[in-house]
Enzyme design. Sequence first.
Site, PDB file in Angstrom:
ATOM      1  N   GLY A   1       0.797  -1.222   0.000  1.00 29.97           N
ATOM      2  CA  GLY A   1       0.000   0.000   0.000  1.00 29.97           C
ATOM      3  C   GLY A   1       0.826   1.266   0.000  1.00 29.97           C
ATOM      4  O   GLY A   1       1.982   1.304  -0.439  1.00 29.97           O
ATOM      5  N   THR A   2       0.228   2.335   0.510  1.00 30.53           N
ATOM      6  CA  THR A   2       0.877   3.642   0.526  1.00 30.53           C
ATOM      7  C   THR A   2       2.156   3.628   1.341  1.00 30.53           C
ATOM      8  O   THR A   2       3.193   4.122   0.910  1.00 30.53           O
ATOM      9  CB  THR A   2      -0.091   4.704   1.089  1.00 30.53           C
ATOM     10  OG1 THR A   2      -1.168   4.885   0.169  1.00 30.53           O
ATOM     11  CG2 THR A   2       0.619   6.030   1.286  1.00 30.53           C
TER      12      THR A   2
ATOM     13  N   THR B   1      -8.580  -0.238   2.553  1.00 34.31           N
ATOM     14  CA  THR B   1      -8.169   0.267   1.245  1.00 34.31           C
ATOM     15  C   THR B   1      -7.346   1.550   1.286  1.00 34.31           C
ATOM     16  O   THR B   1      -6.899   2.027   0.245  1.00 34.31           O
ATOM     17  CB  THR B   1      -9.406   0.481   0.357  1.00 34.31           C
ATOM     18  OG1 THR B   1     -10.403   1.211   1.099  1.00 34.31           O
ATOM     19  CG2 THR B   1      -9.993  -0.854  -0.071  1.00 34.31           C
TER      20      THR B   1
ATOM     21  N   GLY C   1       4.388  18.269   4.289  1.00 36.61           N
ATOM     22  CA  GLY C   1       5.118  19.454   3.865  1.00 36.61           C
ATOM     23  C   GLY C   1       6.408  19.659   4.627  1.00 36.61           C
ATOM     24  O   GLY C   1       7.453  19.990   4.041  1.00 36.61           O
TER      25      GLY C   1
ATOM     26  N   GLU D   1       0.251  28.236   3.402  1.00 40.08           N
ATOM     27  CA  GLU D   1      -0.553  27.653   4.475  1.00 40.08           C
ATOM     28  C   GLU D   1      -1.843  28.450   4.648  1.00 40.08           C
ATOM     29  O   GLU D   1      -1.823  29.671   4.743  1.00 40.08           O
ATOM     30  CB  GLU D   1       0.241  27.645   5.777  1.00 40.08           C
ATOM     31  CG  GLU D   1      -0.531  27.243   7.018  1.00 40.08           C
ATOM     32  CD  GLU D   1      -1.181  25.872   6.887  1.00 40.08           C
ATOM     33  OE1 GLU D   1      -2.408  25.782   7.076  1.00 40.08           O
ATOM     34  OE2 GLU D   1      -0.461  24.894   6.599  1.00 40.08           O
TER      35      GLU D   1
ATOM     36  N   HIS E   1      21.849   5.732  32.080  1.00 44.74           N
ATOM     37  CA  HIS E   1      22.595   6.990  31.993  1.00 44.74           C
ATOM     38  C   HIS E   1      23.939   6.724  31.316  1.00 44.74           C
ATOM     39  O   HIS E   1      24.596   5.726  31.616  1.00 44.74           O
ATOM     40  CB  HIS E   1      22.838   7.565  33.392  1.00 44.74           C
ATOM     41  CG  HIS E   1      23.704   8.786  33.387  1.00 44.74           C
ATOM     42  ND1 HIS E   1      23.216  10.030  33.020  1.00 44.74           N
ATOM     43  CD2 HIS E   1      25.023   8.951  33.685  1.00 44.74           C
ATOM     44  CE1 HIS E   1      24.205  10.906  33.102  1.00 44.74           C
ATOM     45  NE2 HIS E   1      25.314  10.274  33.511  1.00 44.74           N
TER      46      HIS E   1
END
Length: 567
Positions: free
Chosen positions: A116-117, A222, A264, A282, A537
């Site tokens: 997918g994306t 989807t 962006g 914007e 640490h």
Amino acid sequence: MHASISPLSTSNPPHSTLQPYSSSRLCGLRREAFGFHSPSQFRNRGIGVVSAKTHSWRRSVFSASNSASDNGTSAPASFDYDLVIIGAGVGGHGAALHAVEKGLKTAIIEGDVMGGTCVNRGCVPSKALLAVSGRMRELQDEHHLKALGLQVAAAGYDRQAVADHANNLASRIRGNLTNSLTALGVDILTGFGTIVGPQKVKYGKIGSSDNVVTAKDIIIATGSIPFVPRGIEVDGKTVITSDHALKLEFVPDWIAIVGSGYIGLEFSDVYTALGSEVTFIEAMDQLMPGFDPEIGKLAQRVLINPRRIDYHTGVFATKITPAKDGKPVIIELIDAKTKEPKDTLEVDAALIATGRAPFTTGLGLENINVETQRGFVPVDERMRVIDADGNLIPHLYCIGDANGKLMLAHTASAQGISVVEQLTGNDHVLNHLSIPAACFTHPEISMVGLTEPQAREKAENEGFEISIAKTSFKANTKALAENEGEGLAKLIYRPDNGEILGVHIFGMHAADLIHEASNAIALGTRVQDIKFAVHAHPTLSEVLDELYKSTKVNSHNTKPVSEPVTV
């Protein structure tokens, strides 16, 4: 990422900052996508040993042969699969793997490419480009290098090699994801999926005959596509979306980016590191409107102001014309409030980063009386699909960007896993306020829960007080050793009971640090308890350690520390 980002709506101004694309965040890919497999999973191959508890709920699956013409509205008497998932992105992948673990016979339908994306046009290739931009910034920062005692010659890059790095990574993850599904016994059905009736899905490639399969339960996964406002002409070359930008076919001298959200911001980081000038456009009165305002101001001071970036706020780009015949890209701006003409820009390229729109066309929802809301599939808190009459549709679920609850890839995966838990007899409701989000700029931004304005509104409505704790990266030894002291961590909590309402981090590795806070919210851990946790640490995790320790909770609500255990 959370309630401050409203679902995509036709009532939104054309270029308001909408949901981030799911691919820009921690994508939530399971370890199997990277080529690692559990031996027990390989032994079961998805259908092997099932526990006695599993047998008590598992449905019997019978072979049922269906033709494409069998598109009636009645539910089938027997099923080809326990579960069919439409869409093989991160959400579908996560749901499929969990279903196999739970003993469900599972199929996944994909009409494009696996992953997918996120894998192909989002999380994965964008992180490859951002890895390059991060290295370039380090090599270009002479002051930083000098402070560390380093001397480096002028840095350069090979554009095609950078693009190949992003493409090769996507190909590798896509292949591993596919292999993980087939190895675990998930059937991959190629074609576009359409619901033709209760518990029936047809699939097939355009121009070829369709096949119909039946399933006890169906999950819609989807995803989404880039949202392009009206008036903007995308040619894929000089006026582009994130899908095109990730191919990095050229690096413009001057690029306008419409929208200053996650998409962006990340691309501004890439382009400026590679030498471009950037102009943000914007619609809102300030940049980064979806972020906590205090974090947004600090991020602007570090990520925007010192770089070759200028911006126009409170404006709409009503018309964008691609470059052609030797003319540049032309952008016409109007005032967002008065709608009066404001300015005209001429740039080399324009990136449309105005959010994502659900990809739900062609699903056949009309066959089951479902009406989308601005393209989103309506669901309840358990991801169950709601029909046009307000009734729950049995055995049908929708996850990820397609339902619009929280458009992040790892949200889709979490929702898919939650649905499978319900299918296997374990009621589960996902707490979306515990889901983290991140922006992979340099430095990074991450957050979970409510912003300060949201928390104050909630407190006013429900009658409680909130407190704010902050720590600076400048006080962290590891950050100072890296000469990366620019950063802030912010905790929003209730002083009456210690409930964590939100955590926001800007600084080095912020995307990795946020998970301790998100897990605390998910588990209901209070600040008076987590402040006793021990952090190694020197590490960046001590930024959060100091944050928790600086909180002040009413003593009468503090739980006692558990008795020590001798080891």
